[in-house]
Motif scaffolding. Structure first.
Motif, PDB file in Angstrom:
ATOM      1  N   SER A 159       0.974   4.124  -2.714  1.00  0.00           N
ATOM      2  CA  SER A 159      -0.115   5.523  -2.537  1.00  0.00           C
ATOM      3  C   SER A 159       1.116   6.483  -2.066  1.00  0.00           C
ATOM      4  CB  SER A 159      -0.797   5.421  -1.039  1.00  0.00           C
ATOM      5  OG  SER A 159      -1.804   4.170  -1.256  1.00  0.00           O
TER       6      SER A 159
ATOM      7  N   ALA B  29       0.899  -1.293   0.150  1.00  0.00           N
ATOM      8  CA  ALA B  29       0.021  -0.059   0.185  1.00  0.00           C
ATOM      9  C   ALA B  29       1.025   1.325   0.005  1.00  0.00           C
ATOM     10  CB  ALA B  29      -0.836   0.047   0.999  1.00  0.00           C
TER      11      ALA B  29
ATOM     12  N   GLN C 162      -2.013  -2.130  -8.292  1.00  0.00           N
ATOM     13  CA  GLN C 162      -3.175  -2.287  -7.703  1.00  0.00           C
ATOM     14  C   GLN C 162      -3.960  -3.835  -7.823  1.00  0.00           C
ATOM     15  OE1 GLN C 162      -5.166   1.016  -8.629  1.00  0.00           O
ATOM     16  NE2 GLN C 162      -4.635   2.338  -6.775  1.00  0.00           N
TER      17      GLN C 162
ATOM     18  N   SER D  82      -3.501   7.090   2.025  1.00  0.00           N
ATOM     19  CA  SER D  82      -4.175   8.126   1.168  1.00  0.00           C
ATOM     20  C   SER D  82      -4.495   9.286   1.987  1.00  0.00           C
ATOM     21  CB  SER D  82      -5.216   7.366   0.151  1.00  0.00           C
ATOM     22  OG  SER D  82      -4.599   6.468  -0.250  1.00  0.00           O
TER      23      SER D  82
ATOM     24  N   THR E  74      -3.952   1.088   2.173  1.00  0.00           N
ATOM     25  CA  THR E  74      -4.183   2.063   1.075  1.00  0.00           C
ATOM     26  C   THR E  74      -4.804   3.185   1.562  1.00  0.00           C
ATOM     27  OG1 THR E  74      -3.999   0.354  -0.528  1.00  0.00           O
ATOM     28  CG2 THR E  74      -5.165   2.769  -1.296  1.00  0.00           C
TER      29      THR E  74
END
Length: 593
Positions: free
Chosen positions: A118, A114, A129, A199, A195
């Motif tokens: 990200s 992740a 992904q 993010s 993620t």
């Protein structure tokens, strides 16, 4: 009003429009309106699904003769004998070691992937992904079967490669093998959680550290990991809960290696004659307590994570330039994709084309054929299990989608008394491991004096799948419901539309992406789930996951592989189809029409 404003709030204006109509009903006659009848049925259904199985299992653990022929009485004898029995300490140690190590490994893998997606400039992020999420399509039992064949101590092709290199073979039938297989299977879930965490982080602190002369490694260790620590711990706890209740890895890998955990002990107790319902209830309650504590800690850490990482001013999330190392990041995703997807699927495809299991070799190429696929259609029991899976999956998905939509409306768009409690009840199954839920449902429908006998029918499987999937479907519907402005419902009501018309013509079209996501998730769960289904099926009500387990237990590896390939292809088509529909409906589709 700011967060530091100490002035009392302004008086609330009188309720008008939708707010007035969705508050507490003013008369008993108003309770007969379709709105309140629908919401009441949904509330009763959620409470029934969440509380009855758990309560029945706790009751069984406190009875001297649950489902026995003699009189039963309240007792703590089951707890005393189970906790004091030989091997219970080893059982607890193995369970915690297996779940704990798996939680650590899969969280490191998931959050590492992740972070690369990200927060870095790793190339080919679309592929990255997909590489991290595609393993979700492969059911856990197929993943376990494939790795048991790949790393078989005697004939596993990967162990053959290790021996040819002068390295020792890897013992798949061990705690290490259990941790490896389970970690590969649940790492995509940790990736999704990672993620979301990365993010939402503000990268200004990391930029300031780099500008001050700190190395990227020190910045990652001191700043990034510290901000992500609550989310990492929360994910690890959830992975621990999920792992401690899974059936396929402990049964297919742990039992042959004489490594027993809670799940395998529960299954053996129910398979004994007579079944030891008291011991099963005690272990189920023990696992439930552990899972509840873990969930409570996870939710607390999740709230801390949101508070510490999301800022309200100048928020931005930028990527870090890895330089030449960005290609190493892509290589990590390729390696994970090969291990988690390519190798297991290649093993299943290879095995499905052989009349009997053989390691990959040039000599075996002449034996390849499609006889195993034809055998699937020649066995009525397998065709029946596929039909049962389709029926239970579609039924469960329809019920979960409709029920979660109504509950989401009740908790988000109304001011009805008890809506917070209803939201909590809908979340309860998250804290109940699938195997515990399966045992609780089994106990209830065996003991309850119901006018309809459900055990041995597909209905009881649908009940289990609905209960397990409902909390996760709510995660899709509640945010979607929150995004719909109240003015749309008020305008429909002012135009003379009834509540059912408003719900059907306003909410459903706008919620279509969320509804399709909930529908898809429930379908996948129904096809993959075995931890609960293994306790609830009977002759004639087997589903695909149970048939795969039975065939593997009987040594029919090629037929298992063929059935698994068909299952993966079907789920892939299902996911692609639902995603395609999701692009055509929803807010964009409504605007275009």
């Amino acid at each position: 009003m700011t967060l530091l404003d100490t002035r009392p709030p302004d008086p609330a204006p009188p309720e008008t429009g939708r707010a007035a109509k969705t508050s507490r009903p003013r008369s008993w006659r108003s309770l007969l309106q379709p709105r309140y009848l629908t919401l009441a049925v949904a509330a009763i259904a959620v409470a029934y699904l969440a509380l009855v199985p758990v309560g029945t299992m706790i009751y069984a653990s406190l009875q001297t003769s649950f489902l026995g022929t003699g009189a039963s009485a309240w007792t703590l004898h089951n707890y005393a004998t189970t906790f004091a029995s030989d091997g219970f300490g080893t059982l607890v140690l193995n369970s915690f070691l297996y779940a704990g190590l798996t939680a650590i490994v899969c969280t490191v893998i998931g959050f590492g992937l992740a972070w690369l997606v990200s927060r870095t400039n790793t190339p080919c992020k679309t592929f990255a992904q997909l590489a991290a999420l595609v393993p979700l399509i492969v059911p856990g039992i197929l993943n376990t079967v494939a790795w048991a064949l790949l790393l078989s101590p005697e004939r596993g092709p990967l162990n053959g490669v290790l021996r040819s290199l002068g390295l020792p073979a890897f013992n798949i039938y061990s705690i290490a093998g259990m941790v490896f297989v389970q970690s590969i299977h649940v790492a995509p879930v940790a990736f999704l959680m990672g993620t979301a965490a990365f993010s939402s982080m503000d990268s200004s602190l990391e930029e300031a550290a780099l500008a001050s002369g700190a190395s990227p490694v020190r910045t990652f260790r001191v700043i990034t990991l510290r901000m992500a620590r609550p989310a990492i711990l929360s994910a690890a706890l959830l992975m621990f809960i999920q792992t401690i209740s899974t059936f396929e890895v402990p049964q297919l890998i742990g039992v042959p290696g004489h490594t027993y955990v809670f799940v395998s002990r529960i299954y053996s107790a129910l398979q004994a004659f007579p079944a030891d319902y008291g011991t099963v209830g005690v272990i189920g309650v023990f696992v439930l307590v552990i899972a509840s504590i873990g969930l409570a800690l996870s939710q607390r850490l999740s709230r801390r994570s949101a508070t510490q990482t999301i800022t309200g001013k100048g928020f931005r999330s930028t990527v870090q330039d890895l330089g030449r190392w960005r290609w190493a990041g892509l290589a990590v995703f390729i390696l994970f994709f090969v291990i988690a997807v390519v190798l297991p699927l290649a093993m299943l495809i290879w095995s499905s084309l052989l009349p009997g299991y053989e390691p990959p070799s040039l000599k075996a190429l002449g034996d390849l054929g499609f006889g195993n696929y034809a055998q699937i259609f020649r066995q009525p029991a397998l065709i029946e299990s596929v039909r049962n899976s389709v029926v239970t999956a579609v039924s469960s998905a329809v019920i979960v989608t409709a029920l979660s939509a109504v509950v989401a409306y009740l908790t988000v768009k109304t001011k009805m008394f008890g809506r917070g409690l209803l939201d909590g009840l809908a979340t309860v199954p998250i804290a109940v491991p699938s195997i515990v839920m399966g045992v609780g449902i089994l106990y209830w429908y065996l003991a309850a004096p119901l006018p309809v006998h459900l055990y041995g029918t597909l209905v009881i499987l649908v009940v289990a799948f609905v209960t397990i999937s409902l909390p996760y479907a709510m995660r899709y519907l509640v945010p979607g419901m929150s995004q719909i402005k109240d003015e749309l419902e008020e305008a429909a009501t002012a135009s003379g539309a009834s509540w059912l018309q408003t719900f059907r013509r306003v909410f459903i079209p706008l919620l279509m992406p969320s509804l399709l996501a909930a529908f898809l998730y429930t379908m996948i769960v129904a096809f993959r789930e075995i931890s609960a289904a293994i306790f609830l099926y009977s002759s004639g009500s087997e589903v695909v996951s149970v048939s795969i387990y039975d065939l593997y237990s009987n040594g029919s590896y090629p037929v298992v592989a063929a059935l698994g390939v068909v299952m993966v292809v079907f789920l892939t088509i299902l996911v692609a189809g639902v995603r395609l529909l999701g692009r055509r409906f929803g807010i964009q589709g409504a605007n275009q029409s």
